[in-house]
Design an enzyme around this catalytic site. Structure first.
Site, PDB file in Angstrom:
ATOM      1  N   CYS A  36       0.799  -1.226   0.000  1.00  9.27           N
ATOM      2  CA  CYS A  36       0.000   0.000   0.000  1.00  9.27           C
ATOM      3  C   CYS A  36       0.833   1.279   0.000  1.00  9.27           C
ATOM      4  O   CYS A  36       0.263   2.379  -0.065  1.00  9.27           O
ATOM      5  CB  CYS A  36      -0.945   0.002   1.200  1.00  9.27           C
ATOM      6  SG  CYS A  36      -2.099  -1.384   1.186  1.00  9.27           S
TER       7      CYS A  36
ATOM      8  N   CYS B 173       0.697   2.974   6.332  1.00 10.36           N
ATOM      9  CA  CYS B 173       1.104   1.621   6.671  1.00 10.36           C
ATOM     10  C   CYS B 173       0.988   0.760   5.419  1.00 10.36           C
ATOM     11  O   CYS B 173       0.383   1.166   4.432  1.00 10.36           O
ATOM     12  CB  CYS B 173       0.224   1.045   7.778  1.00 10.36           C
ATOM     13  SG  CYS B 173      -1.507   0.843   7.269  1.00 10.36           S
TER      14      CYS B 173
END
Length: 429
Positions: A92, A414
């Protein structure tokens, strides 16, 4: 502040509207989305495509036909073939990696102009064959004549079924949602807190569209073959409320989990791109940069215990490199993978015990003011194309700095693999 390196600046950024998977872009590939985002960035800035030194795009679910999707997207967007392009994948934070790689090239005088960002299609996920059938197909390349009669030998009917991919950690075999449930329980993030944060994200995203704030960074996509226009994100639930969210069942850990479809980001198709330059190059072209990248930090933690705590570790490192404190930040743009994830990170940042035990600091990093965090919505509402989100939040952070008359912005994310990234941006007046 006197810099000991060349300043890499963000001149502009944009994205195409984010769409829930299997909706607006269901017939397209990540290449198509990346091409449209890069082309839109070029068209809204008077930059000669032949002057670009590098194109870097992030992606997570790679299509084998366009494995270097950055190169194909660049060519499709009209960037000349002499401009190198490469693709990065870091879950991500793939677009974050693309941007920081571009920053490094500029700082090291290896480039003057870089297009960086990311693209993702969750509507076009490659479905692999099972290993026994793949082995047979590789072996069959050597077959001659009657050798084909032995192709089926040793294969079972189940070997012909597709191997449906799962969104889970290779190292832990847990889904990210399961990890978020674990994280929320460990740090005492309640179901009510998660639902309230998710509702906040959708309300703010709806307001940002209504007020015209997001329009400045979203370019309409014209979807082939009929070139139907897509001009707005379609994942925002403006009519959501606490009662509706409270009725949703746990999505991952049943029956007592607190993570639901309503307080999680959804599978999304989309692409985003950022135009980076050296400050000198931007000025010579008569362009007004929005911000420069003052500092950034990358971290990695234990994927078994701290998969989603990347911001809690990367934020203090980025602040330290920038020579600033959390209280100095005017604009916060944090990735919202799950409401439980972002709330757990916020709790860790304001925890003295976390600071002492995990960061070797004498006191907590500080409290992130909610009145400065993700004021135009976030991944929970706008959507989360894995490879593109980092470019979206960097673009929004720069635009919010200008609109809110701020000086410093902090971006944090994150990622799977327990990776964290944080970037400090400083407005250029």
């Amino acid at each position: 502040m006197k810099l000991n390196f060349r300043a890499a600046v963000v001149v502009d950024g944009c994205r195409i509207p984010f769409q829930r998977s299997s909706t607006g872009y269901k017939k397209l590939r990540s290449y198509d989305l990346g091409r449209m985002a890069v082309k839109a960035l070029l068209e809204r800035n008077s930059v000669d495509p032949s002057s670009i030194d590098r194109v870097i795009l992030g992606t997570v679910i790679s299509n084998l036909a366009t494995s270097n999707v950055a190169r194909e997207s660049a060519l499709g967007a009209g960037i000349p073939d002499h401009v190198p392009a490469h693709t990065v994948t870091q879950a991500c934070v793939s677009a974050n990696q693309a941007v920081t790689s571009g920053v490094d090239l500029i700082r090291a005088s290896q480039a003057e102009i870089v297009v960086a960002g990311g693209t993702e299609s969750m509507s076009d996920v490659p479905i692999p064959l099972r290993r026994p059938l793949r082995d047979k197909l590789v072996e069959a390349q050597r077959y001659k004549g009657l050798d084909w009669l032995k192709f089926l030998k040793g294969l079972r009917p189940s070997d012909f079924l597709p191997a449906v991919p799962a969104i889970s950690e290779f190292s832990t075999q847990r889904t990210m949602g399961e990890d978020c449930d674990q994280l929320a329980a460990r740090y005492g993030v309640t179901r009510q807190e998660q639902d309230e944060f998710a509702l906040r994200s959708h309300k703010l995203a709806h307001q940002a569209w209504e007020e015209g704030w997001l329009q400045q960074e979203v370019e309409a996509a014209h979807v082939p073959p009929d070139f139907e226009t897509v001009d707005k994100d379609n994942g925002i639930r403006a009519d959501s409320n606490k009662e509706k969210l409270a009725k949703l069942r746990p999505a991952f850990v049943k029956p007592y989990g607190t993570v639901t479809a309503g307080n999680s980001s959804f599978l999304t198709d989309g692409a985003a791109a950022v135009l980076l330059m050296s400050d000198e190059k931007a000025r010579s072209l008569g362009l007004q940069p929005k911000a420069f990248v003052r500092a950034y930090a990358w971290t990695a933690q234990d994927p078994y215990e701290e998969l989603l705590l990347g911001p809690a570790y990367s934020v203090p490192k980025a602040l330290d490199k920038a020579g600033v404190q959390l209280a100095d930040i005017d604009v916060f743009e944090f990735h919202e993978a799950f409401a439980g994830q972002i709330l757990a990170n916020l709790k860790c940042l304001q925890s003295d015990s976390f600071a002492a035990d995990k960061l070797n600091l004498s006191q907590a990093v500080g409290e992130v003011p909610m009145e400065r965090l993700n004021l135009w919505g976030g991944s929970l509402s706008l959507g989360h194309p894995f490879g593109a989100t980092g470019a979206r939040i960097i673009t929004t952070a720069c635009n919010r700095l200008l609109k809110e008359d701020g000086q410093l912005a902090l971006v944090a994310s994150c990622a799977a693999g327990a990776i964290g990234n944080a970037i400090v941006l400083e407005r250029i007046h």
